[in-house]
Design a protein around this motif. Structure first.
Motif, PDB file in Angstrom:
ATOM      1  N   VAL A  74     -26.804  21.736  12.568  1.00  0.00           N
ATOM      2  CA  VAL A  74     -25.814  21.471  14.397  1.00  0.00           C
ATOM      3  C   VAL A  74     -26.856  22.169  15.432  1.00  0.00           C
ATOM      4  O   VAL A  74     -27.046  22.083  16.456  1.00  0.00           O
ATOM      5  N   ILE A  75     -27.470  23.505  14.693  1.00  0.00           N
ATOM      6  CA  ILE A  75     -27.810  24.524  15.634  1.00  0.00           C
ATOM      7  C   ILE A  75     -29.133  24.223  15.922  1.00  0.00           C
ATOM      8  O   ILE A  75     -29.267  23.867  17.120  1.00  0.00           O
ATOM      9  N   LEU A  76     -29.956  23.195  14.864  1.00  0.00           N
ATOM     10  CA  LEU A  76     -31.272  22.856  15.055  1.00  0.00           C
ATOM     11  C   LEU A  76     -31.308  21.723  16.222  1.00  0.00           C
ATOM     12  O   LEU A  76     -31.853  21.901  17.217  1.00  0.00           O
ATOM     13  N   ALA A  77     -30.393  20.952  15.651  1.00  0.00           N
ATOM     14  CA  ALA A  77     -30.018  19.255  16.535  1.00  0.00           C
ATOM     15  C   ALA A  77     -29.377  20.345  17.971  1.00  0.00           C
ATOM     16  O   ALA A  77     -29.993  19.829  19.014  1.00  0.00           O
ATOM     17  N   ALA A  78     -28.481  20.535  18.128  1.00  0.00           N
ATOM     18  CA  ALA A  78     -28.565  21.335  19.782  1.00  0.00           C
ATOM     19  C   ALA A  78     -29.927  21.992  20.445  1.00  0.00           C
ATOM     20  O   ALA A  78     -29.772  21.861  21.994  1.00  0.00           O
TER      21      ALA A  78
END
Length: 315
Positions: free
Chosen positions: A51-55
């Motif tokens: 989630v962090i990397l996609a964001a």
């Protein structure tokens, strides 16, 4: 949006190096968490990282930081594969791989491999980052090889066939408007064909002569297509050939797959037959001859493309 292409500079180097460093750090972090947590906990950590990397990738894309977005997307693809694999493991569906990388039909492992291909393709479509083409082509090779073979010679045959099929696909990208995508397809095609050949031909003198012929064919193909990746792979192959014959003629043993090991033996290891030591000078001489061969080939290429590459006259 067209493919992202950034001229080489110190800034682009730092961006790429930083992105690859983040990818390595993420893989290391998830490896640590896999050992410290149960299946459910590890799945949660993998989901959080994804989630962090996609964001971050989406945020960079909105700010028109396309290279940064692509690098984050690359790490996000790796995080997704880890997350999906952890989820399958949590459900008890992921099979053991003790039998080897390609060891028979294992449905859920194939599903995971196909998911990696789809995730990379989705990221490529969204971010248009050329390096993701390499990920798509490489994961597709892994899936196809695992699906059609069970290891050994048959996997090598499938690998060569995959490269031969990928080559015309790369050529079609070259002739279209996505030549930068074609570069990475050429890289994977060269690696798979060459890797398959090395599986079959890596023993005696005749085998390495075959590799020499293949390497020269790579140079001719790279020159014809104006694709340096084929020439780079050919140079690496010729270094391996030289290492084989240098070891034989000089009666020394270099570090495996490290062609310049002779010159760095105080640091990386070197052994010789104490009883013979017939021609220890033959090893550096062999590499010197190979260096001259490289220069001669470069001069021939320059002469052939003198009008197209005027700057190359400096060679």
């Amino acid at each position: 949006m067209n493919a992202v292409r950034v001229p080489w500079s110190h800034a682009s180097f730092l961006a790429y190096f930083g992105g690859i460093t983040i990818l390595a750090a993420i893989v290391a972090f998830l490896s640590v968490e896999a050992g410290d947590n149960g299946a459910g906990g590890f799945t949660g950590w993998a989901a959080l990282v994804l989630v962090i990397l996609a964001a971050l990738a989406s945020l960079a894309r909105r700010k028109d930081r396309f290279v940064t977005a692509g690098l984050f997307a690359l790490s996000a693809v790796a995080a997704f594969v880890v997350f999906f694999g952890a989820l399958l493991e949590w459900f008890g569906w992921l099979p053991q791989t003790n039998g080897g990388v390609f060891a028979g039909f294992r449905f859920w492992l194939l599903v995971l491999e196909l998911a990696a291909v789809v995730a990379a393709a989705f990221a490529l479509r969204r971010f248009r980052f050329p390096l993701l083409v390499f990920v798509v082509a490489a994961t597709a090779w892994f899936f196809v090889t695992d699906f059609l073979s069970g290891g050994g010679d048959w996997s090598a045959i499938v690998t060569i066939a995959y490269g031969l099929v990928l080559l015309p696909v790369a050529l079609s990208f070259d002739s279209g408007g996505s030549r930068i995508y074609g570069f990475w397809l050429h890289v994977v095609a060269g690696l798979t064909i060459g890797g398959g050949l090395l599986w079959f031909f890596h023993g005696g003198d005749f085998d390495w002569i075959v590799i020499t012929v293949a390497a020269l064919a790579y140079i001719a193909l790279g020159d014809r297509l104006l694709r340096s990746s084929w020439v780079v792979l050919a140079a690496w192959g010729l270094l391996q050939v030289t290492t084989h014959f240098a070891e034989k003629w000089a009666d020394v043993q270099f570090l495996a797959f490290f062609p310049l090991g002779f010159f760095f033996f105080p640091f990386f290891g070197f052994s010789a037959n104490e009883q013979s030591k017939q021609h220890p000078w033959a090893a550096p001489l062999s590499y010197a001859v190979l260096g001259l061969v490289f220069i001669v080939i470069a001069q021939l290429i320059v002469r052939r493309h003198r009008e197209a590459i005027p700057a190359a006259e400096l060679l």
